[in-house]
Write an enzyme that holds these catalytic residues in place. Structure first.
Site, mmCIF file in Angstrom:
data_model
loop_
_atom_site.group_PDB
_atom_site.id
_atom_site.type_symbol
_atom_site.label_atom_id
_atom_site.label_comp_id
_atom_site.label_asym_id
_atom_site.label_seq_id
_atom_site.Cartn_x
_atom_site.Cartn_y
_atom_site.Cartn_z
ATOM 1 N N GLU A 164 8.707 6.201 16.276
ATOM 2 C CA GLU A 164 9.108 5.700 14.951
ATOM 3 C C GLU A 164 10.267 6.517 14.365
ATOM 4 O OE1 GLU A 164 4.694 3.865 13.917
ATOM 5 O OE2 GLU A 164 5.452 5.517 12.688
ATOM 6 N N ASN A 214 0.813 -1.223 0.000
ATOM 7 C CA ASN A 214 0.000 0.000 0.000
ATOM 8 C C ASN A 214 0.849 1.276 0.000
ATOM 9 O OD1 ASN A 214 0.806 -0.079 2.665
ATOM 10 N ND2 ASN A 214 -1.244 0.219 3.520
HETATM 11 P P1 CMP Z 1 1.088 0.182 7.826
HETATM 12 O O1 CMP Z 1 0.539 1.547 8.054
HETATM 13 O O2 CMP Z 1 2.479 0.095 7.368
HETATM 14 O O3 CMP Z 1 0.933 -0.653 9.171
HETATM 15 C C1 CMP Z 1 0.714 -2.037 9.200
HETATM 16 C C2 CMP Z 1 0.539 -2.600 7.829
HETATM 17 O O4 CMP Z 1 -0.020 -3.891 7.777
HETATM 18 C C3 CMP Z 1 -0.428 -1.767 7.040
HETATM 19 O O5 CMP Z 1 0.174 -0.535 6.716
HETATM 20 C C4 CMP Z 1 -0.756 -2.677 5.868
HETATM 21 O O6 CMP Z 1 0.124 -2.524 4.787
HETATM 22 C C5 CMP Z 1 -0.575 -4.029 6.499
HETATM 23 N N1 CMP Z 1 -1.845 -4.686 6.633
HETATM 24 C C6 CMP Z 1 -2.905 -4.266 7.314
HETATM 25 N N2 CMP Z 1 -3.911 -5.156 7.213
HETATM 26 C C7 CMP Z 1 -3.468 -6.141 6.440
HETATM 27 C C8 CMP Z 1 -4.021 -7.338 5.953
HETATM 28 N N3 CMP Z 1 -5.282 -7.689 6.277
HETATM 29 N N4 CMP Z 1 -3.272 -8.098 5.179
HETATM 30 C C9 CMP Z 1 -2.005 -7.741 4.873
HETATM 31 N N5 CMP Z 1 -1.421 -6.614 5.305
HETATM 32 C C10 CMP Z 1 -2.148 -5.833 6.070
#
Ligand code: CMP
Length: 139
Positions: free
Chosen positions: A127, A113
């Site tokens: 962080e 993402n």
């Molecule tokens: P981030 O803000 O980096 O923090 C935790 C990350 O976990 C989040 O962004 C997503 O990229 C990832 N994430 C959250 N939910 C899911 C999911 N259901 N499956 C895979 N990755 C996830």
């Protein structure tokens, strides 16, 4: 108030040569890059960074993805930086993200993402300190 937040441009974005495109969207949203470095995280570094998620079913995949290529870690400064960054990033799942947000325009999936952003001032400080010395941050 002018505050700081922490951002990661994730491996899906570095792979597609989108670090400039992402940074441009951050800057257009009123954020200033006051520290930036490109790194390839170790597994231990990624596991430590995401320790709050370690009981989640996707933890292993998340760590593997975050070490699948280089990332760009950044400190962003601006008026209400945490909220401002979360707004321009859009929802975690790009399918739910608003038009014009980084994740709507650029992200591939909920995992790939494109960006991470701190969710509170308290976590931003933690962080930032995880990746930067104060001497590396130049406002
Ligand atoms: P981030 O803000 O980096 O923090 C935790 C990350 O976990 C989040 O962004 C997503 O990229 C990832 N994430 C959250 N939910 C899911 C999911 N259901 N499956 C895979 N990755 C996830």
């Amino acid at each position: 108030a002018v505050t700081r937040t922490f951002s990661i441009i994730k491996p899906d974005a570095t792979r597609r040569n989108l670090t400039g495109a992402v940074t441009n969207m951050l800057e257009k949203a009123g954020l200033r890059v006051v520290a930036s470095k490109r790194i390839h995280m170790t597994k231990e570094q990624a596991e430590g960074f995401y320790a709050v998620h370690k009981e989640r079913p996707f933890f292993g995949e998340l760590v593997d993805f975050m070490i699948s290529g280089p990332v760009v870690v950044q400190v962003l400064e601006g008026e209400d930086a945490v909220a401002r960054n979360r707004k321009i990033m859009g929802a975690t799942n790009p399918a739910d993200a608003d038009q014009g947000t980084i994740r709507k325009e650029l992200a591939e999936s909920i995992e790939a993402n494109t960006v991470h952003g701190s969710d509170s001032d308290e976590n931003a400080a933690i962080e930032i300190a995880y990746f930067f010395d104060e001497s590396e941050i130049v406002g």
